[in-house]
Design a protein around this motif. Structure first.
Motif, PDB file in Angstrom:
ATOM      1  N   GLU A 284       0.848  -1.195   0.000  1.00  0.00           N
ATOM      2  CA  GLU A 284       0.000   0.000   0.000  1.00  0.00           C
ATOM      3  C   GLU A 284       0.882   1.244   0.000  1.00  0.00           C
ATOM      4  O   GLU A 284       1.862   1.321   0.751  1.00  0.00           O
ATOM      5  CB  GLU A 284      -0.889  -0.001   1.244  1.00  0.00           C
ATOM      6  CG  GLU A 284      -1.773   1.223   1.372  1.00  0.00           C
ATOM      7  CD  GLU A 284      -2.518   1.271   2.698  1.00  0.00           C
ATOM      8  OE1 GLU A 284      -3.535   1.978   2.779  1.00  0.00           O
ATOM      9  OE2 GLU A 284      -2.057   0.612   3.666  1.00  0.00           O
ATOM     10  N   VAL A 285       0.533   2.201  -0.845  1.00  0.00           N
ATOM     11  CA  VAL A 285       1.235   3.480  -0.859  1.00  0.00           C
ATOM     12  C   VAL A 285       0.798   4.272   0.381  1.00  0.00           C
ATOM     13  O   VAL A 285      -0.389   4.557   0.564  1.00  0.00           O
ATOM     14  CB  VAL A 285       0.929   4.268  -2.138  1.00  0.00           C
ATOM     15  CG1 VAL A 285       1.599   5.649  -2.090  1.00  0.00           C
ATOM     16  CG2 VAL A 285       1.397   3.493  -3.368  1.00  0.00           C
TER      17      VAL A 285
ATOM     18  N   THR B  19      -3.145   3.747  -2.749  1.00  0.00           N
ATOM     19  CA  THR B  19      -3.084   2.864  -3.909  1.00  0.00           C
ATOM     20  C   THR B  19      -2.468   1.525  -3.517  1.00  0.00           C
ATOM     21  O   THR B  19      -1.459   1.485  -2.799  1.00  0.00           O
ATOM     22  CB  THR B  19      -2.243   3.503  -5.026  1.00  0.00           C
ATOM     23  OG1 THR B  19      -2.774   4.778  -5.360  1.00  0.00           O
ATOM     24  CG2 THR B  19      -2.222   2.621  -6.274  1.00  0.00           C
ATOM     25  N   ILE B  20      -3.058   0.432  -3.984  1.00  0.00           N
ATOM     26  CA  ILE B  20      -2.502  -0.901  -3.771  1.00  0.00           C
ATOM     27  C   ILE B  20      -1.705  -1.270  -5.016  1.00  0.00           C
ATOM     28  O   ILE B  20      -2.210  -1.167  -6.145  1.00  0.00           O
ATOM     29  CB  ILE B  20      -3.602  -1.952  -3.510  1.00  0.00           C
ATOM     30  CG1 ILE B  20      -4.485  -1.516  -2.342  1.00  0.00           C
ATOM     31  CG2 ILE B  20      -2.981  -3.316  -3.246  1.00  0.00           C
ATOM     32  CD1 ILE B  20      -3.760  -1.370  -1.032  1.00  0.00           C
ATOM     33  N   VAL B  21      -0.461  -1.679  -4.816  1.00  0.00           N
ATOM     34  CA  VAL B  21       0.421  -1.965  -5.940  1.00  0.00           C
ATOM     35  C   VAL B  21       1.029  -3.357  -5.805  1.00  0.00           C
ATOM     36  O   VAL B  21       1.268  -3.845  -4.697  1.00  0.00           O
ATOM     37  CB  VAL B  21       1.559  -0.924  -6.057  1.00  0.00           C
ATOM     38  CG1 VAL B  21       1.013   0.436  -6.434  1.00  0.00           C
ATOM     39  CG2 VAL B  21       2.366  -0.847  -4.765  1.00  0.00           C
ATOM     40  N   GLN B  22       1.248  -3.973  -6.933  1.00  0.00           N
ATOM     41  CA  GLN B  22       2.010  -5.231  -6.983  1.00  0.00           C
ATOM     42  C   GLN B  22       3.322  -4.924  -7.679  1.00  0.00           C
ATOM     43  O   GLN B  22       3.350  -4.397  -8.781  1.00  0.00           O
ATOM     44  CB  GLN B  22       1.243  -6.307  -7.745  1.00  0.00           C
ATOM     45  CG  GLN B  22       1.909  -7.685  -7.730  1.00  0.00           C
ATOM     46  CD  GLN B  22       2.870  -7.879  -8.896  1.00  0.00           C
ATOM     47  OE1 GLN B  22       2.470  -7.810 -10.058  1.00  0.00           O
ATOM     48  NE2 GLN B  22       4.137  -8.133  -8.595  1.00  0.00           N
TER      49      GLN B  22
ATOM     50  N   LYS C  58      -1.149  -1.756 -10.729  1.00  0.00           N
ATOM     51  CA  LYS C  58      -2.017  -1.386  -9.615  1.00  0.00           C
ATOM     52  C   LYS C  58      -3.046  -2.505  -9.431  1.00  0.00           C
ATOM     53  O   LYS C  58      -3.434  -3.169 -10.376  1.00  0.00           O
ATOM     54  CB  LYS C  58      -2.712  -0.055  -9.890  1.00  0.00           C
ATOM     55  CG  LYS C  58      -1.741   1.112 -10.032  1.00  0.00           C
ATOM     56  CD  LYS C  58      -2.473   2.402 -10.376  1.00  0.00           C
ATOM     57  CE  LYS C  58      -1.492   3.547 -10.580  1.00  0.00           C
ATOM     58  NZ  LYS C  58      -2.176   4.801 -10.964  1.00  0.00           N
ATOM     59  N   VAL C  59      -3.478  -2.676  -8.184  1.00  0.00           N
ATOM     60  CA  VAL C  59      -4.358  -3.787  -7.831  1.00  0.00           C
ATOM     61  C   VAL C  59      -5.723  -3.249  -7.445  1.00  0.00           C
ATOM     62  O   VAL C  59      -5.825  -2.277  -6.675  1.00  0.00           O
ATOM     63  CB  VAL C  59      -3.759  -4.606  -6.667  1.00  0.00           C
ATOM     64  CG1 VAL C  59      -4.705  -5.714  -6.234  1.00  0.00           C
ATOM     65  CG2 VAL C  59      -2.410  -5.181  -7.081  1.00  0.00           C
TER      66      VAL C  59
END
Length: 338
Positions: free
Chosen positions: A78-79, A91-94, A113-114
C-alpha cells in the motif's frame, strides 16, 4: 511511522541446500521519499521455487542476489506516502520490493495497480498475478491446447499447477495432475477440478499410473519438476504433443543432471518442447491479468494459501516450500491488509 523498517538480507549461498540460516533479518531506517517517488508498506511477500536459483552462486537466467543485499521477491503493498501523481496514498500496488517492510519506488519496479474489489489483494501474487500469468503463458501460448486433448501437469496442487488445471478445464481439456501426498491429490480432484490425479509418492509404478489416467496418451505436458516424472510422462506423449518446461524443482540446479535423452521421443512423435520464463512476457503482463480477471469474474478460480506471519520467518518458509511441505501458495504476511 509507528512500525520499524526491516530488511531480510542474503548472507550466504546454498551449500548445497537452502537453509533458513542463509537469510538474516536486519533493522533498517525508514527511507525518505523524494520528488516522483512514493513509500510502499509491504503487506504480502510471494515465495517462489525459482528463488533457489536466484540465490545460487552460478547465474542461470538472472544475476544472483548479491550477498548482503535484501532478498528479491514479488510483493503487494500500500502506498502510504507519495510525491508521485500517479500513485496517490492508498493505492494498492504489486511490484518487486523484495524482503522488506517498507520500500521507496519511482514506479519502475511496479508491475501493476491492484483492484482490491476484485479479490483479496494477496491474489495479486498468486492466481491473479505471477502464478496465474505463468500458467497462462505456459499452457495457452506454449502448449496451445485444443478441446478434448489430455493435459498433464506436475506439482498439480501447487500455485502454478492448480491454475494450469483450472485454465485447461475452461478450454475444454481433460486434465491429469501429478502431486505428492493424499491431501494434494484430494485438492486436485475436489478443489481444482482435475479429471484424474496421481500421488507419485505412493505409486510404485508411475508409468502404469499414467497409463491408467491417460488412456489416450498425452497431448500437452506442463512440467514443473523434471527428473523421473518428466521421463515417465515423455514416454506417453502423442504425435504432435507440446511440452512446456516451467520448472525443474525435482533436479539439482548445478551441476546439470544427466538423464534419459529426449531426442528420439521428440523426433518420432514430432513433438515440441519449450522452456519459458514469465519475466520474458512482462510486456503483456497487464493483458494476461485482464484475461484472468475476466475469467475470475465469470467463475471464480480456486486457490490455497500457505501463510507465514512475519517477515522474519520468510527464510524458514522458503525452505518449507522447496521441500514440498507447503499446502498452497507460499506467502509471507508482512503487514495487515488495509
Amino acid at each position: 511511522m509507528a512500525d520499524e523498517n526491516l530488511h531480510v538480507v542474503l548472507r550466504a549461498r546454498p551449500n548445497p541446500s537452502v537453509t533458513a540460516g542463509l537469510f538474516e533479518p536486519v533493522a533498517a531506517g525508514m527511507p525518505s521519499v523524494g520528488d516522483g517517488q512514493f513509500l510502499i508498506r509491504v503487506i504480502w511477500l510471494s515465495l517462489e521455487p525459482a528463488m533457489r536459483g536466484w540465490i545460487a552462486e552460478a547465474a542461470n537466467y538472472a544475476t544472483p542476489v548479491p550477498l548482503g543485499s535484501p532478498m528479491t521477491g514479488f510483493t503487494v503493498g500500500e502506498v502510504v506516502e507519495s510525491r508521485h501523481p500517479g500513485y496517490p496514498v492508498g493505492t494498492i500496488v504489486q511490484g518487486r520490493q523484495g524482503w522488506r517492510r517498507y520500500a521507496v519506488s519511482d514506479g519502475s519496479d511496479i508491475d501493476r495497480k491492484v483492484d482490491p474489489a476484485l479479490a483479496p489483494i494477496a491474489t495479486a501474487v498468486s492466481v491473479l498475478g505471477i502464478n496465474g500469468a505463468t500458467a497462462h503463458v505456459g499452457l495457452v501460448e506454449v502448449c496451445d491446447p485444443k478441446p478434448g486433448e489430455t493435459v498433464v501437469v506436475t506439482t498439480a496442487a501447487g500455485a502454478v499447477g492448480s491454475m494450469v488445471g483450472q485454465i485447461a478445464k475452461r478450454l475444454g481439456c481433460r486434465t491429469v495432475g501429478v502431486a505428492g501426498g493424499p491431501d494434494k491429490v484430494r485438492a486436485c480432484l475436489e478443489e481444482f477440478g482435475f479429471d484424474a490425479a496421481i500421488d507419485y509418492k505412493a505409486t510404485p509404478d508411475l508409468g502404469a499410473a499414467l497409463d491408467a489416467a491417460c488412456p489416450d496418451g498425452v497431448d500437452c505436458f506442463f512440467d514443473n519438476v523434471g527428473a523421473e516424472q518428466f521421463d515417465r510422462v515423455l514416454e506417453r506423449i502423442n504425435v504432435g504433443a507440446r511440452i512446456a518446461i516451467c520448472g525443474t524443482i525435482g533436479m539439482p540446479s548445478f551441476p546439470l543432471p544427466v538423464g534419459p535423452r529426449p531426442n528420439r521421443q521428440l523426433l518420432i512423435k514430432r513433438a515440441r518442447m519449450q522452456g519459458f520464463l514469465i519475466l520474458d512476457h512482462f510486456d503483456r503482463y497487464a493483458a494476461i491479468i485482464d484475461r484472468l480477471s475476466d475469467w475470475h469474474r465469470a467463475e471464480p478460480f480456486r486457490w490455497r494459501e500457505d501463510v507465514t506471519d512475519g517477515l522474519e520467518g520468510a527464510g524458514a518458509a522458503l525452505v518449507r516450500l522447496l521441500s514440498g511441505n507447503n499446502a498452497g501458495k507460499a506467502l509471507v504476511r508482512v503487514g495487515v491488509d488495509p
